[in-house]
Design an enzyme around this catalytic site. Structure first.
Site, PDB file in Angstrom:
ATOM      1  N   MET A 267       0.815  -1.211   0.000  1.00  0.00           N
ATOM      2  CA  MET A 267       0.000   0.000   0.000  1.00  0.00           C
ATOM      3  C   MET A 267       0.854   1.268   0.000  1.00  0.00           C
ATOM      4  O   MET A 267       2.052   1.229   0.270  1.00  0.00           O
ATOM      5  CB  MET A 267      -0.937   0.001   1.204  1.00  0.00           C
ATOM      6  CG  MET A 267      -1.946  -1.154   1.200  1.00  0.00           C
ATOM      7  SD  MET A 267      -3.063  -1.109   2.614  1.00  0.00           S
ATOM      8  CE  MET A 267      -4.067   0.326   2.241  1.00  0.00           C
ATOM      9  N   HIS A 268       0.195   2.380  -0.314  1.00  0.00           N
ATOM     10  CA  HIS A 268       0.709   3.741  -0.108  1.00  0.00           C
ATOM     11  C   HIS A 268       1.760   4.228  -1.103  1.00  0.00           C
ATOM     12  O   HIS A 268       2.022   5.424  -1.159  1.00  0.00           O
ATOM     13  CB  HIS A 268       1.303   3.911   1.303  1.00  0.00           C
ATOM     14  CG  HIS A 268       0.468   3.378   2.416  1.00  0.00           C
ATOM     15  ND1 HIS A 268      -0.852   3.727   2.596  1.00  0.00           N
ATOM     16  CD2 HIS A 268       0.771   2.505   3.426  1.00  0.00           C
ATOM     17  CE1 HIS A 268      -1.320   3.102   3.669  1.00  0.00           C
ATOM     18  NE2 HIS A 268      -0.364   2.363   4.179  1.00  0.00           N
TER      19      HIS A 268
ATOM     20  N   ASP B  59      -2.613  -5.109   0.359  1.00  0.00           N
ATOM     21  CA  ASP B  59      -2.126  -6.423   0.778  1.00  0.00           C
ATOM     22  C   ASP B  59      -2.843  -6.984   2.000  1.00  0.00           C
ATOM     23  O   ASP B  59      -3.152  -8.185   2.049  1.00  0.00           O
ATOM     24  CB  ASP B  59      -0.618  -6.394   1.001  1.00  0.00           C
ATOM     25  CG  ASP B  59      -0.147  -5.233   1.872  1.00  0.00           C
ATOM     26  OD1 ASP B  59      -0.981  -4.469   2.393  1.00  0.00           O
ATOM     27  OD2 ASP B  59       1.082  -5.079   2.017  1.00  0.00           O
TER      28      ASP B  59
END
Length: 485
Positions: free
Chosen positions: A79-80, A236
């Site tokens: 992520m991110h 995830d």
């Protein structure tokens, strides 16, 4: 047949699952991290694509018939990560990853500039999130920022290269600080706070919805049909939840991957920014989740293995299946800063209590316990805002260790369960989202809980000893904060 792809930090995993939910085959390709400066963590987005294509190539060579039968593809991803694309759809710079800590100052500035942030995004501004990364780029690399046409997360960039479509799912989008998490749509207010607009964002879908179709060229490469559906997919941890059947309020699991996550499903948007708890959309419509996040879980053991120049299995072997008392050494696992509960990108790790009698096993045990104590911190943070967690499934690479599972049970004071295929849970969850998008089946019929391989109950004597050790451990961060930050 259904294909799940997990674009992780250290590698890409690809799995094939049949329509009975059985894992048929898996393949993986490694990825390298770049740390060009302190606190920086970057990757070349094209390496994700190369690793993904290579992993699927490996499956197609070893299992050509099964690969050719794929009807749906699901994507999971770290992520991110900020993947900045120009008008030609090519990356403008290396992606800035989830464990990059350079944007601490931009986080404080974003919170000042946008007082509505917590109410809309449901989360504190942390360097790991995507929005502060763009604020950093705008300040330090304005020539790059001015050329940004689209911002994609890692798995969305892989989807784009597989299909030509720029699409993101709700769970991953919730980790950007640009999503109205309760309403499940991009927030123009939050985007404007970082100098962006709706045109910079990909289209949004739910994780189990159809998002795109595999390109004809790639379908031919792997012998697949012409209408292979690509699902929205998931970040995830939400993908791991799908793989674990964690789709009902109160379901919980603990992931010991590179990072560590304590995840709990909720039936409503339940932000708790004051405790540095993340509140995100789940991969299925009408569900959300809370997460406590530590940045160095299994990564802490990998760090020690590198420092001692010994394989992790060799370090763990002398501890056996269980330990009888806490290590005399204590470890802070803040090797790359920390999120829950400290929200401190500059936090550092520490080994405390070293004496000449300490041996290698004391250090190994201290690392396992330090991660377990950090998990207890996360459980306490989540406990302020919802029902108590009474048991957890254990997943991720760290779930291989029996002694770590027992330490977790003793430290947390709850039952811990090792589950079948717990190391590839995100990829399996992605495959199931691909199945849901391709078939339209009900999630409850597909997202079943895996078989539990082994359960670990907290032991009374060890729990009492760990209660005392945890009380001492909690004093370390405030005592050492100024000296080691």
């Amino acid at each position: 047949m259904f294909l799940g792809l997990d674009v992780g930090t250290s590698g890409v995993k690809a799995v094939l699952e049949d329509d009975k939910g059985a894992l048929i085959a898996s393949a993986g390709r490694p990825l390298a991290l770049s740390h060009p400066q302190p606190l920086w963590s970057e990757q070349d987005p094209d390496h994700w694509v190369e690793a993904t294509l290579g992993a699927i190539d490996d499956l197609a060579r070893a299992h050509p018939r099964e690969t050719a039968a794929v009807r749906g593809i699901g994507l999971s991803g770290q992520m991110h990560g900020a993947t900045l694309l120009g008008r030609d759809g090519r990356p403008l710079r290396p992606a800035i990853l989830w464990n990059d800590g350079r944007s601490q100052d931009e986080c404080a500035e974003l919170e000042r500039r946008c007082p509505e942030l917590h109410a809309i995004a449901g989360n504190l501004a942390m360097p790991g999130f995507t929005a502060p990364k763009l604020a950093w780029v705008a300040k330090h690399e304005p020539q790059i920022f001015d050329r940004v046409a689209k911002v994609l997360l890692p798995k969305a960039y892989v989807r784009y290269r597989l299909s030509g479509e720029m699409v993101e799912d709700m769970s991953d989008a919730a980790g950007t600080l640009w999503l109205d998490v309760g309403a499940r749509r991009w927030s123009e207010t939050l985007l404007a706070a970082t100098g962006l607009g709706l045109d910079h964002m990909p289209r949004l879908v739910e994780g189990n919805e159809r998002s795109a179709v595999l390109s004809r060229e790639l379908a031919r490469r792997w012998g697949m049909g012409a209408d292979v559906v690509i699902a929205g997919g998931a970040g995830d941890n939400a993908a791991s939840a799908i793989g674990l059947g964690a789709i009902r309020p109160g379901d919980a699991f603990l992931s010991l991957g590179t990072s560590g996550v304590l995840f709990r499903v909720t039936d409503r948007f339940a932000p708790a920014p004051e405790a540095a708890v993340h509140a995100f959309c789940h991969a299925l419509g009408g569900l959300w989740h809370q997460m406590g996040v530590m940045l160095s879980a299994a990564a802490s053991l990998a760090w020690l293995a590198r420092i001692l120049d010994a394989p992790e299995a060799e370090l763990l072997a002398p501890l056996g299946a269980a330990v009888e008392r806490p290590s005399p050494v204590q470890f802070l696992p803040y090797l790359d800063g920390e999120r829950t509960p400290h929200n401190d990108a500059r936090a550092a790790g520490a080994l405390v209590g070293l004496r000449s009698a300490a041996d290698r096993s004391d250090l190994v045990q201290a690392v396992l316990e330090g991660v377990a104590f950090a998990a207890r911190d996360m459980r306490a943070a989540l406990g302020r805002n919802a029902q108590a967690i009474t048991e957890v499934d254990l997943v991720g690479g760290g779930s291989r260790s029996l002694v770590w599972a027992q330490i977790m049970a003793d430290v947390l004071g709850v039952a811990v369960h090792r589950v079948e295929e717990g190391e590839v849970g995100a990829a399996i969850g992605a495959a199931r989202l691909g199945r849901l998008a391709a078939t339209g089946e009900a999630p409850a019929d597909v997202c079943r809980k895996p078989r539990r391989l082994q359960s670990f109950a907290p032991r009374a004597a060890q729990r009492a000893a760990y209660d005392a050790a945890y009380a001492q451990w909690r004093k370390l961060y405030p005592a050492l904060k100024e000296s080691i930050s």
